[in-house]
Design an enzyme around this catalytic site. Structure first.
Site, mmCIF file in Angstrom:
data_model
loop_
_atom_site.group_PDB
_atom_site.id
_atom_site.type_symbol
_atom_site.label_atom_id
_atom_site.label_comp_id
_atom_site.label_asym_id
_atom_site.label_seq_id
_atom_site.Cartn_x
_atom_site.Cartn_y
_atom_site.Cartn_z
ATOM 1 N N CYS A 105 0.965 -1.267 0.086
ATOM 2 C CA CYS A 105 -0.065 -0.006 -0.050
ATOM 3 C C CYS A 105 0.964 1.299 0.005
ATOM 4 O O CYS A 105 1.695 1.383 1.166
ATOM 5 C CB CYS A 105 -0.897 0.035 1.140
ATOM 6 S SG CYS A 105 -1.953 1.393 1.156
ATOM 7 N N CYS A 108 -0.188 4.115 2.504
ATOM 8 C CA CYS A 108 -0.105 3.991 4.087
ATOM 9 C C CYS A 108 -0.209 2.306 4.467
ATOM 10 O O CYS A 108 1.051 2.009 4.287
ATOM 11 C CB CYS A 108 -1.442 4.726 4.699
ATOM 12 S SG CYS A 108 -3.271 4.281 3.832
ATOM 13 N N SER A 109 -0.905 1.629 4.551
ATOM 14 C CA SER A 109 -0.748 0.370 5.284
ATOM 15 C C SER A 109 -2.031 -0.483 4.790
ATOM 16 O O SER A 109 -2.445 -1.446 5.694
ATOM 17 C CB SER A 109 -0.356 0.295 6.661
ATOM 18 O OG SER A 109 -1.274 0.790 7.348
ATOM 19 N N CYS A 110 -2.624 -0.393 3.910
ATOM 20 C CA CYS A 110 -4.238 -1.001 3.719
ATOM 21 C C CYS A 110 -3.547 -2.552 3.438
ATOM 22 O O CYS A 110 -2.658 -2.813 2.889
ATOM 23 C CB CYS A 110 -4.711 -0.654 2.429
ATOM 24 S SG CYS A 110 -5.440 1.023 2.756
HETATM 25 FE FE FE Z 1 -3.255 2.156 2.911
#
Ligand code: FE
Length: 209
Positions: A105, A108-110
């Site tokens: 991602c 961010c951190s999906c």
């Molecule tokens: Fe994300």
């Protein structure tokens, strides 16, 4: 959507409240220091990825399930009861002898929580997020994964709408294995694309997924 959490922003109110609560509970002696880290570790390493491993093992064993998984991953995954927050729109990418897929991602951190649990720390770091797009082969090398030149590397950028799960290639020497046996070979990183499943040999030597 409002749950998009950029790594560069300050921690959310919720994160700050959780941290304050953790500190208070530790100070009061109600939980041991490190207990929360230990629980998070279980979710990162064990509980979550075991769900994904069951999905992968079934796709390796049942050709009809694999078709369902490749056409409507969310519905096929929900057959196991794995569904919900951060896993509403799943897409499965299949590794083949010609194509290796890896997930990131960049924003961010999906991450697909219902099948993989919480994202590992490295997944959330700026270097992984930026570099895997630019030089995926070099990044994979750092994970100990050498992708031959003739194999195409495809990088999939997750977002709030789509979460990806990699279907790794079934290891050789597993003919006749049950789904439960196969699931033992499926590592978390093999479902992100930064690793491969264990070989039967590695499993025998005591490595665990
Ligand atoms: Fe994300």
């Amino acid at each position: 959507m409002s749950d998009h959490h950029h790594g560069t922003k300050p921690p959310s109110d919720k994160a700050l409240r959780v941290r304050a609560l953790e500190q208070l509970l530790t100070e009061k002696g109600l939980i041991k220091e490190g207990a929360v880290d230990a629980i998070v570790d279980i979710f990162e390493q064990k509980l979550g990825p075991k769900n994904g491993a069951m999905v992968i093992a079934r796709a390796w064993s049942d050709p009809e399930y694999k078709v369902r998984l490749m056409t409507d991953a969310s519905a096929a995954i929900e057959e196991f009861g794995f569904a919900g927050f951060q896993g509403e729109y799943m897409v499965v990418c299949e590794n083949t002898p010609e194509i290796h897929n890896v997930v990131v991602c960049t924003l961010c951190s999906c991450y697909p929580w219902p099948v993989l649990g919480l994202p590992p720390t490295w997944y959330k770091t700026a270097p992984y997020r930026s570099r895997v797009v630019i030089e995926p082969r070099a990044v994979l090398e750092e994970f100990g994964l050498t992708i031959p030149d003739e194999v195409e590397v495809r990088v999939w950028d997750s977002n709030n709408e789509l979460r990806y799960l990699i279907l790794p290639m079934r290891p050789e020497g597993t003919e006749g294995w049950t789904e439960a046996q196969l699931a033992e070979l499926v590592t978390r990183d093999s479902m992100i694309g930064t690793g491969l499943p264990l070989t039967p040999d590695a499993l025998t030597k005591g490595e665990t997924a």
